[in-house]
Design a protein around this motif. Structure first.
Motif, PDB file in Angstrom:
ATOM      1  N   ALA A 137      26.597   6.681  47.794  1.00  0.00           N
ATOM      2  CA  ALA A 137      26.574   5.508  48.664  1.00  0.00           C
ATOM      3  C   ALA A 137      27.443   4.385  48.105  1.00  0.00           C
ATOM      4  N   THR A 138      27.441   4.231  46.787  1.00  0.00           N
ATOM      5  CA  THR A 138      28.264   3.207  46.141  1.00  0.00           C
ATOM      6  C   THR A 138      29.740   3.542  46.295  1.00  0.00           C
ATOM      7  N   LEU A 139      30.087   4.811  46.063  1.00  0.00           N
ATOM      8  CA  LEU A 139      31.479   5.227  46.216  1.00  0.00           C
ATOM      9  C   LEU A 139      31.958   5.015  47.652  1.00  0.00           C
ATOM     10  N   ALA A 140      31.106   5.344  48.615  1.00  0.00           N
ATOM     11  CA  ALA A 140      31.479   5.177  50.021  1.00  0.00           C
ATOM     12  C   ALA A 140      31.708   3.702  50.351  1.00  0.00           C
ATOM     13  N   ARG A 141      30.851   2.844  49.857  1.00  0.00           N
ATOM     14  CA  ARG A 141      30.999   1.405  50.131  1.00  0.00           C
ATOM     15  C   ARG A 141      32.280   0.859  49.498  1.00  0.00           C
ATOM     16  N   THR A 142      32.551   1.273  48.263  1.00  0.00           N
ATOM     17  CA  THR A 142      33.760   0.801  47.591  1.00  0.00           C
ATOM     18  C   THR A 142      35.007   1.343  48.270  1.00  0.00           C
ATOM     19  N   ALA A 143      34.970   2.616  48.680  1.00  0.00           N
ATOM     20  CA  ALA A 143      36.120   3.205  49.375  1.00  0.00           C
ATOM     21  C   ALA A 143      36.417   2.468  50.667  1.00  0.00           C
ATOM     22  N   SER A 144      35.382   2.076  51.375  1.00  0.00           N
ATOM     23  CA  SER A 144      35.575   1.343  52.630  1.00  0.00           C
ATOM     24  C   SER A 144      36.268   0.007  52.370  1.00  0.00           C
ATOM     25  N   ALA A 145      35.856  -0.677  51.284  1.00  0.00           N
ATOM     26  CA  ALA A 145      36.483  -1.957  50.941  1.00  0.00           C
ATOM     27  C   ALA A 145      37.941  -1.754  50.529  1.00  0.00           C
ATOM     28  N   LEU A 146      38.204  -0.697  49.759  1.00  0.00           N
ATOM     29  CA  LEU A 146      39.569  -0.430  49.310  1.00  0.00           C
ATOM     30  C   LEU A 146      40.471   0.006  50.461  1.00  0.00           C
ATOM     31  N   ALA A 147      39.890   0.628  51.478  1.00  0.00           N
ATOM     32  CA  ALA A 147      40.686   1.043  52.637  1.00  0.00           C
ATOM     33  C   ALA A 147      41.373  -0.158  53.283  1.00  0.00           C
ATOM     34  N   ASP A 148      40.725  -1.317  53.240  1.00  0.00           N
ATOM     35  CA  ASP A 148      41.349  -2.521  53.785  1.00  0.00           C
ATOM     36  C   ASP A 148      42.640  -2.844  53.034  1.00  0.00           C
ATOM     37  N   LEU A 149      42.620  -2.694  51.703  1.00  0.00           N
ATOM     38  CA  LEU A 149      43.816  -2.973  50.906  1.00  0.00           C
ATOM     39  C   LEU A 149      44.903  -1.944  51.170  1.00  0.00           C
ATOM     40  N   CYS A 150      44.494  -0.699  51.429  1.00  0.00           N
ATOM     41  CA  CYS A 150      45.472   0.330  51.794  1.00  0.00           C
ATOM     42  C   CYS A 150      46.179  -0.058  53.089  1.00  0.00           C
TER      43      CYS A 150
END
Length: 378
Positions: free
Chosen positions: A98-111
């Motif tokens: 769940a933590t990885l998914a939340r962080t990935a979602s935030a990083l997707a914005d930077l992508c």
């Protein structure tokens, strides 16, 4: 906007020559030898190499991609950009799904903003016996449904997964990764030679920091190192900081796999660019002393404080690679891993003007990204 950069020593895939290049709308449009036609920005004979491409970095400048804070993540990317890394993946150490998914979602914005080129999950599907600086309590057996959820959380920006090929269901997840367009990187693994070969056959195409967090070479039990070095389908990552890998072993790897299958990485954590002290790495605590990062408990190497300009210089000065080969390992090979070698990774007409300017000692003197000076040469 048009800019001609003249009086430079250009490092291209074809060789090194004195010349000039012209940039229009962020791309290289002309490359020439000798004196530039007309007026240009003279760099006084400095060496120019393509912008570095780092496919494995966790943090730097005091920040971490793991912090689940887009602003801090952007600062990490900016820190490494200032050291010549014009394209980077954001690597995440093992955490709860769940933590990885939340962080990935935030990083997707930077992508989507173009600040980073994608997301790399280094775990949680890795070996407890070779977990390095990952929290063993958070490691999991590969789970196909869970992996698909992580990919969905990244909204098409998950580019790499480090996985141990010997774990249950690992080969299925490696195949799923290939189907999703995610690079399967074999590492943090206790696999045998045969198990590693099976991982490659399933689609594994990168070796996560070769030599580190895997069984060493043995003349009767070759293990993963031999399998990964000898297979033309695999690109091997190497951390050239003088701590992770002895220069002789880096020379061995580069000789066996060749520059076209060798990618320099930093594996940098928050302490890169900072002083000694105590820093977080995911759920773990790291002490940095004399620039070397180790877990506070147990002393295991925990990432690095390396930047790509230093890795490049060490590869020429300490390992003995040519400028062309070092440039290939720092830029073109990792760009090819990402499928971006048609756009970045070399000084070639039609590619983005991502450039690094080096002085006579190969120390960083300027950085350009997409035709704009991020750090203007002195």
């Amino acid at each position: 906007m048009s800019l001609t950069v003249s009086d430079v020593r250009l490092v291209t895939p074809e060789g090194v020559h004195d010349g000039w290049l012209t940039i229009e709308d962020g791309k290289i449009t002309h490359i020439g030898r000798g004196q530039a036609p007309g007026n240009g920005r003279s760099l006084g004979g400095r060496t120019v190499v393509p912008g570095f491409v780092d496919i494995h970095t966790h943090g730097g400048g005091g920040g971490s991609y793991q912090q689940d804070d887009p602003e801090k993540a952007a600062e990490v990317a900016a820190f490494h950009l200032g050291h010549g890394t014009t394209t980077t993946l954001a690597s995440l150490v093992t955490a709860a799904p769940a933590t990885l998914a939340r962080t990935a979602s935030a990083l997707a914005d930077l992508c989507e903003q173009g600040l980073i080129a994608g997301i790399h999950f280094e775990g949680p599907y890795i070996s407890k016996a070779r977990c390095g600086a990952h929290d063993p309590a958070l490691l999991r057996e590969p789970d196909r449904a869970e992996f698909r959820e992580l990919v969905r959380a990244g909204r098409g920006h998950v580019r790499m997964l480090t996985i141990a090929a010997e774990l249950p269901n690992a080969l299925d997840v490696i195949r799923d990764a290939a189907a999703e367009g995610v690079i399967a990187a074999l590492g943090h693994s206790d696999a045998t030679y045969e198990q590693t070969i099976a991982g490659i056959e399933a689609g594994g195409s990168v070796a996560t920091h070769l030599y580190n967090a895997m069984p060493p070479l043995n003349h009767r039990d070759p293990g993963p190192v031999a399998a990964l070095l000898q297979d033309d389908r695999v690109t091997v990552e190497l951390v050239n900081d003088g701590v992770h890998v002895h220069p002789a072993m880096l020379r061995l790897a580069a000789h066996e796999s060749g520059p076209a299958r060798t990618a320099l990485i930093t594996d940098a954590m928050a302490a890169a660019g900072m002083g000694d002290g105590r820093y977080p790495l995911g759920s773990m605590t790291v002490d940095v002393e004399n620039g070397v990062a180790r877990l506070s408990e147990g002393g295991t190497i925990a990432g690095s404080t390396l930047t790509m300009d230093v890795a490049f210089r060490r590869t020429v000065r300490e390992v003995g690679a040519s400028l062309v080969d070092a440039s290939t390992m720092a830029s073109l090979t990792p760009a090819r891993v990402l499928g971006l070698d048609g756009e970045i990774g070399s000084i070639s007409v039609g590619k983005h003007a991502d450039l690094v300017v080096l002085d006579e000692d190969l120390r960083l003197d300027g950085v350009m990204r997409r035709g704009v000076w991020v750090r203007e040469p002195a």
